[in-house]
Scaffold this motif. Structure first.
Motif, PDB file in Angstrom:
ATOM      1  N   ILE A 211     -28.850  26.275 -10.892  1.00  0.00           N
ATOM      2  CA  ILE A 211     -29.816  25.416  -9.987  1.00  0.00           C
ATOM      3  C   ILE A 211     -31.241  25.989  -9.831  1.00  0.00           C
ATOM      4  O   ILE A 211     -31.466  27.195  -9.626  1.00  0.00           O
ATOM      5  N   VAL A 212     -32.101  25.124 -10.312  1.00  0.00           N
ATOM      6  CA  VAL A 212     -33.607  25.682 -10.136  1.00  0.00           C
ATOM      7  C   VAL A 212     -33.881  24.921  -8.734  1.00  0.00           C
ATOM      8  O   VAL A 212     -33.990  23.582  -8.933  1.00  0.00           O
ATOM      9  N   PRO A 213     -34.191  25.583  -7.701  1.00  0.00           N
ATOM     10  CA  PRO A 213     -34.614  24.585  -6.617  1.00  0.00           C
ATOM     11  C   PRO A 213     -36.195  24.214  -6.735  1.00  0.00           C
ATOM     12  O   PRO A 213     -37.124  24.870  -7.916  1.00  0.00           O
ATOM     13  N   PRO A 214     -36.547  23.305  -6.070  1.00  0.00           N
ATOM     14  CA  PRO A 214     -38.242  23.075  -6.143  1.00  0.00           C
ATOM     15  C   PRO A 214     -38.979  24.501  -5.601  1.00  0.00           C
ATOM     16  O   PRO A 214     -38.499  25.159  -4.945  1.00  0.00           O
ATOM     17  N   TYR A 215     -40.239  24.333  -6.342  1.00  0.00           N
ATOM     18  CA  TYR A 215     -41.540  25.120  -5.723  1.00  0.00           C
ATOM     19  C   TYR A 215     -41.540  25.070  -4.185  1.00  0.00           C
ATOM     20  O   TYR A 215     -41.778  24.156  -3.781  1.00  0.00           O
ATOM     21  N   ALA A 216     -41.492  26.370  -3.454  1.00  0.00           N
ATOM     22  CA  ALA A 216     -41.513  26.462  -2.118  1.00  0.00           C
ATOM     23  C   ALA A 216     -41.801  27.689  -1.722  1.00  0.00           C
ATOM     24  O   ALA A 216     -41.127  28.489  -0.996  1.00  0.00           O
TER      25      ALA A 216
ATOM     26  N   GLU B 196     -26.876  16.077 -15.573  1.00  0.00           N
ATOM     27  CA  GLU B 196     -27.781  15.748 -14.604  1.00  0.00           C
ATOM     28  C   GLU B 196     -28.292  16.958 -14.102  1.00  0.00           C
ATOM     29  O   GLU B 196     -29.448  17.050 -13.621  1.00  0.00           O
ATOM     30  N   VAL B 197     -27.454  18.014 -13.542  1.00  0.00           N
ATOM     31  CA  VAL B 197     -28.125  19.144 -13.025  1.00  0.00           C
ATOM     32  C   VAL B 197     -28.867  19.921 -13.817  1.00  0.00           C
ATOM     33  O   VAL B 197     -29.863  20.605 -13.387  1.00  0.00           O
ATOM     34  N   VAL B 198     -28.751  19.969 -14.921  1.00  0.00           N
ATOM     35  CA  VAL B 198     -29.593  20.691 -15.904  1.00  0.00           C
ATOM     36  C   VAL B 198     -30.629  19.992 -15.935  1.00  0.00           C
ATOM     37  O   VAL B 198     -32.161  20.604 -15.992  1.00  0.00           O
ATOM     38  N   LYS B 199     -31.030  18.648 -16.090  1.00  0.00           N
ATOM     39  CA  LYS B 199     -32.094  17.896 -16.074  1.00  0.00           C
ATOM     40  C   LYS B 199     -32.963  17.956 -14.933  1.00  0.00           C
ATOM     41  O   LYS B 199     -33.980  17.923 -14.883  1.00  0.00           O
ATOM     42  N   LEU B 200     -32.141  17.953 -13.469  1.00  0.00           N
ATOM     43  CA  LEU B 200     -32.672  18.092 -12.448  1.00  0.00           C
ATOM     44  C   LEU B 200     -33.465  19.352 -12.150  1.00  0.00           C
ATOM     45  O   LEU B 200     -34.458  19.525 -11.834  1.00  0.00           O
TER      46      LEU B 200
ATOM     47  N   ASN C 124     -37.267  20.344 -11.527  1.00  0.00           N
ATOM     48  CA  ASN C 124     -37.856  21.330 -10.448  1.00  0.00           C
ATOM     49  C   ASN C 124     -38.708  22.249 -11.257  1.00  0.00           C
ATOM     50  O   ASN C 124     -39.598  22.758 -10.469  1.00  0.00           O
ATOM     51  N   LEU C 125     -38.426  22.697 -12.330  1.00  0.00           N
ATOM     52  CA  LEU C 125     -39.312  23.861 -12.849  1.00  0.00           C
ATOM     53  C   LEU C 125     -40.726  23.332 -13.025  1.00  0.00           C
ATOM     54  O   LEU C 125     -41.683  24.030 -12.950  1.00  0.00           O
ATOM     55  N   MET C 126     -40.906  21.971 -13.315  1.00  0.00           N
ATOM     56  CA  MET C 126     -42.144  21.465 -13.463  1.00  0.00           C
ATOM     57  C   MET C 126     -43.007  21.431 -12.069  1.00  0.00           C
ATOM     58  O   MET C 126     -44.343  20.933 -12.019  1.00  0.00           O
ATOM     59  N   THR C 127     -42.082  21.514 -10.940  1.00  0.00           N
ATOM     60  CA  THR C 127     -43.041  21.745  -9.632  1.00  0.00           C
ATOM     61  C   THR C 127     -43.644  23.213  -9.563  1.00  0.00           C
ATOM     62  O   THR C 127     -44.400  23.233  -8.608  1.00  0.00           O
ATOM     63  N   PHE C 128     -43.426  23.808 -10.311  1.00  0.00           N
ATOM     64  CA  PHE C 128     -43.830  25.196 -10.256  1.00  0.00           C
ATOM     65  C   PHE C 128     -45.350  25.267 -11.073  1.00  0.00           C
ATOM     66  O   PHE C 128     -45.187  24.978 -12.320  1.00  0.00           O
ATOM     67  N   PRO C 129     -46.284  25.363 -10.376  1.00  0.00           N
ATOM     68  CA  PRO C 129     -47.592  24.929 -11.231  1.00  0.00           C
ATOM     69  C   PRO C 129     -47.900  26.054 -12.460  1.00  0.00           C
ATOM     70  O   PRO C 129     -48.347  25.770 -13.174  1.00  0.00           O
ATOM     71  N   TRP C 130     -47.352  27.230 -12.294  1.00  0.00           N
ATOM     72  CA  TRP C 130     -47.542  28.196 -13.262  1.00  0.00           C
ATOM     73  C   TRP C 130     -46.457  28.001 -14.348  1.00  0.00           C
ATOM     74  O   TRP C 130     -46.329  28.933 -15.317  1.00  0.00           O
ATOM     75  N   ILE C 131     -45.430  27.143 -14.192  1.00  0.00           N
ATOM     76  CA  ILE C 131     -44.738  26.918 -15.318  1.00  0.00           C
ATOM     77  C   ILE C 131     -45.214  25.562 -15.897  1.00  0.00           C
ATOM     78  O   ILE C 131     -45.219  25.302 -17.302  1.00  0.00           O
TER      79      ILE C 131
END
Length: 202
Positions: free
Chosen positions: A67-72, A152-156, A160-167
């Protein structure tokens, strides 16, 4: 423990001896892996084995259910996010892979509930992926629900990776390539997520 020490001795006698120069170069010059893989901590799924990679070739982070969590950036402990920051911003990997797998125990816990023996940290962690669970709850076949939820977890995690601005920014420009994959431990097949949102064999 005896098996671990025996394995270490085997490594020193065989693996270390044949790759000593490589290890010395890595020690002297540091690591420069071209790829980073976020994989499950499941003992049956070893990214370096699956990709036939040697020392220094893949920067790997493993956690329950990949799991990748959202940028926080809130000052709290975020092990996966810290590894992402190091891999992308410091090591400057060129490929970033989220690799799920079949028969994932973390996904089973997401669908069926966490084991009673793991009440402290597991439920909040897999709760990060509750949206993926919601997409498969209409499945009446437990095996189908499991397989679909693994996808679906891979897609999620990719979302979530795209919430990291430097990703998100290097991914937009093509400086960083982001991939979703699924490994089936029963067949050895590695599926890759395509632009159409479907998984197909590599």
């Amino acid at each position: 423990m005896d098996a671990l020490i025996t394995g270490y001795r085997r490594f020193v006698a065989e693996g270390w001896r044949t790759r000593q120069k490589l290890f010395q170069d890595l020690a002297e010059h540091g690591q420069n892996p071209p790829a980073m893989v976020i994989a499950c901590a499941d003992s049956r799924v070893d990214p370096t084995m699956i990709f036939d990679a040697g020392p220094g070739e893949i920067f790997v982070v493993r956690n329950v259910a990949n799991i990748v969590p959202p940028y926080a950036p809130d000052g709290r402990q975020h092990a996966t996010s810290a590894a992402l920051e190091f891999g992308v911003r410091v090591l400057k990997v060129r490929d970033l892979v989220v690799m799920g797998h079949a028969m994932c125990g973390g996904i089973h816990a997401l669908l069926a509930g966490v084991p009673a023996e793991a009440p402290d940290f597991l439920a909040p962690w897999i709760g990060v992926a509750r949206a993926a669970r919601g997409k498969v709850m209409r499945c009446t076949d437990p095996e189908e629900a499991q397989a679909r939820c693994e996808q679906e977890v891979v897609k999620l995690s990719l979302d979530n990776l795209m919430t990291f601005p430097w990703i998100a920014e290097p991914a937009r420009t093509g400086a960083l390539r982001v991939h979703g994959m699924l490994f089936d431990i029963r067949s050895g097949v590695l599926d890759v997520l395509g632009a159409d949102g479907a998984f197909s064999p590599a």
